[in-house]
Design a protein around this motif. Structure first.
Motif, PDB file in Angstrom:
ATOM      1  N   MET A  17      28.487  39.442  32.479  1.00 38.46           N
ATOM      2  CA  MET A  17      27.050  39.456  32.253  1.00 38.46           C
ATOM      3  C   MET A  17      26.539  40.888  32.386  1.00 38.46           C
ATOM      4  N   LYS A  18      25.683  41.285  31.455  1.00 37.71           N
ATOM      5  CA  LYS A  18      25.044  42.600  31.498  1.00 37.71           C
ATOM      6  C   LYS A  18      23.549  42.374  31.278  1.00 37.71           C
ATOM      7  N   PRO A  19      22.706  42.853  32.171  1.00 40.51           N
ATOM      8  CA  PRO A  19      21.273  42.596  32.019  1.00 40.51           C
ATOM      9  C   PRO A  19      20.647  43.389  30.874  1.00 40.51           C
ATOM     10  N   MET A  20      19.523  42.896  30.402  1.00 38.51           N
ATOM     11  CA  MET A  20      18.692  43.642  29.473  1.00 38.51           C
ATOM     12  C   MET A  20      17.904  44.642  30.321  1.00 38.51           C
ATOM     13  N   VAL A  21      17.827  45.882  29.877  1.00 37.26           N
ATOM     14  CA  VAL A  21      17.093  46.906  30.620  1.00 37.26           C
ATOM     15  C   VAL A  21      16.113  47.576  29.666  1.00 37.26           C
ATOM     16  N   ILE A  22      14.858  47.656  30.116  1.00 38.06           N
ATOM     17  CA  ILE A  22      13.780  48.229  29.317  1.00 38.06           C
ATOM     18  C   ILE A  22      13.050  49.252  30.185  1.00 38.06           C
ATOM     19  N   GLU A  29       2.365  55.204  34.686  1.00 37.38           N
ATOM     20  CA  GLU A  29       3.258  54.560  35.645  1.00 37.38           C
ATOM     21  C   GLU A  29       4.567  54.251  34.933  1.00 37.38           C
ATOM     22  N   GLU A  30       5.684  54.701  35.514  1.00 41.89           N
ATOM     23  CA  GLU A  30       7.000  54.494  34.903  1.00 41.89           C
ATOM     24  C   GLU A  30       7.608  53.196  35.434  1.00 41.89           C
ATOM     25  N   LEU A  31       8.040  52.351  34.508  1.00 39.71           N
ATOM     26  CA  LEU A  31       8.589  51.052  34.859  1.00 39.71           C
ATOM     27  C   LEU A  31      10.012  50.904  34.348  1.00 39.71           C
ATOM     28  N   THR A  32      10.831  50.223  35.129  1.00 44.07           N
ATOM     29  CA  THR A  32      12.147  49.783  34.679  1.00 44.07           C
ATOM     30  C   THR A  32      12.147  48.264  34.806  1.00 44.07           C
ATOM     31  N   ILE A  33      12.303  47.597  33.677  1.00 40.97           N
ATOM     32  CA  ILE A  33      12.286  46.136  33.632  1.00 40.97           C
ATOM     33  C   ILE A  33      13.721  45.673  33.415  1.00 40.97           C
ATOM     34  N   THR A  34      14.219  44.862  34.324  1.00 37.93           N
ATOM     35  CA  THR A  34      15.574  44.319  34.228  1.00 37.93           C
ATOM     36  C   THR A  34      15.463  42.819  34.023  1.00 37.93           C
ATOM     37  N   ALA A  35      16.120  42.314  32.993  1.00 32.99           N
ATOM     38  CA  ALA A  35      16.082  40.885  32.680  1.00 32.99           C
ATOM     39  C   ALA A  35      17.499  40.314  32.773  1.00 32.99           C
ATOM     40  N   LEU A  36      17.673  39.339  33.653  1.00 34.64           N
ATOM     41  CA  LEU A  36      18.978  38.714  33.868  1.00 34.64           C
ATOM     42  C   LEU A  36      19.013  37.346  33.192  1.00 34.64           C
ATOM     43  N   ILE A  57      13.118  38.142  35.339  1.00 31.71           N
ATOM     44  CA  ILE A  57      12.861  39.577  35.245  1.00 31.71           C
ATOM     45  C   ILE A  57      12.481  40.164  36.601  1.00 31.71           C
ATOM     46  N   SER A  58      12.840  41.420  36.744  1.00 30.00           N
ATOM     47  CA  SER A  58      12.492  42.204  37.919  1.00 30.00           C
ATOM     48  C   SER A  58      11.937  43.534  37.416  1.00 30.00           C
ATOM     49  N   LYS A 103      32.116  32.142  24.027  1.00 35.16           N
ATOM     50  CA  LYS A 103      30.941  32.563  23.263  1.00 35.16           C
ATOM     51  C   LYS A 103      30.395  33.850  23.853  1.00 35.16           C
ATOM     52  N   GLU A 104      30.066  34.799  22.978  1.00 33.29           N
ATOM     53  CA  GLU A 104      29.366  36.004  23.409  1.00 33.29           C
ATOM     54  C   GLU A 104      27.918  35.865  22.970  1.00 33.29           C
ATOM     55  N   ILE A 105      27.016  36.044  23.896  1.00 36.16           N
ATOM     56  CA  ILE A 105      25.598  35.836  23.652  1.00 36.16           C
ATOM     57  C   ILE A 105      24.880  37.166  23.852  1.00 36.16           C
ATOM     58  N   VAL A 106      23.952  37.464  22.946  1.00 29.93           N
ATOM     59  CA  VAL A 106      23.152  38.680  23.041  1.00 29.93           C
ATOM     60  C   VAL A 106      21.697  38.258  23.205  1.00 29.93           C
ATOM     61  N   ILE A 107      21.022  38.873  24.177  1.00 27.94           N
ATOM     62  CA  ILE A 107      19.613  38.592  24.427  1.00 27.94           C
ATOM     63  C   ILE A 107      18.837  39.853  24.084  1.00 27.94           C
ATOM     64  N   LYS A 108      17.899  39.734  23.120  1.00 33.71           N
ATOM     65  CA  LYS A 108      17.118  40.881  22.660  1.00 33.71           C
ATOM     66  C   LYS A 108      15.633  40.630  22.914  1.00 33.71           C
ATOM     67  N   PRO A 109      14.908  41.660  23.347  1.00 34.44           N
ATOM     68  CA  PRO A 109      13.464  41.485  23.527  1.00 34.44           C
ATOM     69  C   PRO A 109      12.758  41.392  22.177  1.00 34.44           C
ATOM     70  N   THR A 110      11.734  40.551  22.109  1.00 33.43           N
ATOM     71  CA  THR A 110      10.932  40.445  20.884  1.00 33.43           C
ATOM     72  C   THR A 110       9.506  40.921  21.115  1.00 33.43           C
ATOM     73  N   ASN A 111       9.019  40.808  22.360  1.00 31.02           N
ATOM     74  CA  ASN A 111       7.676  41.275  22.688  1.00 31.02           C
ATOM     75  C   ASN A 111       7.598  41.552  24.189  1.00 31.02           C
ATOM     76  N   ILE A 112       6.935  42.639  24.549  1.00 31.74           N
ATOM     77  CA  ILE A 112       6.751  42.991  25.952  1.00 31.74           C
ATOM     78  C   ILE A 112       5.275  43.333  26.140  1.00 31.74           C
ATOM     79  N   SER A 113       4.633  42.653  27.091  1.00 31.86           N
ATOM     80  CA  SER A 113       3.234  42.922  27.408  1.00 31.86           C
ATOM     81  C   SER A 113       3.146  43.369  28.864  1.00 31.86           C
ATOM     82  N   LEU A 114       2.459  44.482  29.103  1.00 33.44           N
ATOM     83  CA  LEU A 114       2.310  45.043  30.449  1.00 33.44           C
ATOM     84  C   LEU A 114       0.837  44.972  30.853  1.00 33.44           C
ATOM     85  N   TYR A 115       0.613  44.557  32.090  1.00 30.25           N
ATOM     86  CA  TYR A 115      -0.744  44.424  32.620  1.00 30.25           C
ATOM     87  C   TYR A 115      -0.848  45.210  33.933  1.00 30.25           C
TER      88      TYR A 115
END
Length: 135
Positions: A17-22, A29-36, A57-58, A103-115
């Motif tokens: 498993m490898k997380p998505m990192v954005i 403000e600098e953010l690092t978003i990790t999605a498991l 997400i974290s 099975k190899e699965i890829v998870i891709k972001p489609t939309n990111i909203s920050l508040y």
């Protein structure tokens, strides 16, 4: 008797498993978003598979601070802010299924909203992340 469900509920083992990192910037403000990825269920119907995945997400910030808590009703009624968004890596997941296949699965972001006006319990801005799953 009619069989309503003619699919097989497969057991699975997570091989890797490898997380998505954005990385993002909002209001300086600098953010690092990790999605498991979290596998909820794997179903098989004939030669077809249905793999149900959710994502946890974290968010890390360089400027944690208190503020009004994230709330789905308030957050979705406010405009989202983002000065910069960069996908560092897509999430990947490799599964070994009980039918012997992998099975190899890829998870891709489609939309990111920050508040940035609203905060999670750790002082980071509220984030809404939408994703797509491919295999």
């Amino acid at each position: 008797m009619t069989l309503v469900y003619d699919y097989v509920d497969l057991d699975f083992e997570i091989i890797s498993m490898k997380p998505m990192v954005i990385r993002a910037v909002a209001d300086d403000e600098e953010l690092t978003i990790t999605a498991l990825p979290v596998v909820l269920k794997v179903l098989k119907y004939g030669n077809n598979y249905s793999i149900w995945i959710n994502v946890l997400i974290s968010t890390k910030t360089n400027k944690p601070r208190p503020g009004p808590q994230c709330n789905p009703v308030i957050v979705t009624s406010r405009p989202a802010k983002a000065e910069k968004i960069e996908v560092i890596s897509n999430g990947t997941l490799r599964l070994r299924l009980s039918d012997g296949s992998e099975k190899e699965i890829v998870i891709k972001p489609t939309n990111i909203s920050l508040y940035p006006d609203y905060r999670d319990q750790f002082g980071a801005p509220c984030v809404i992340l939408n994703w797509a799953v491919f295999w």
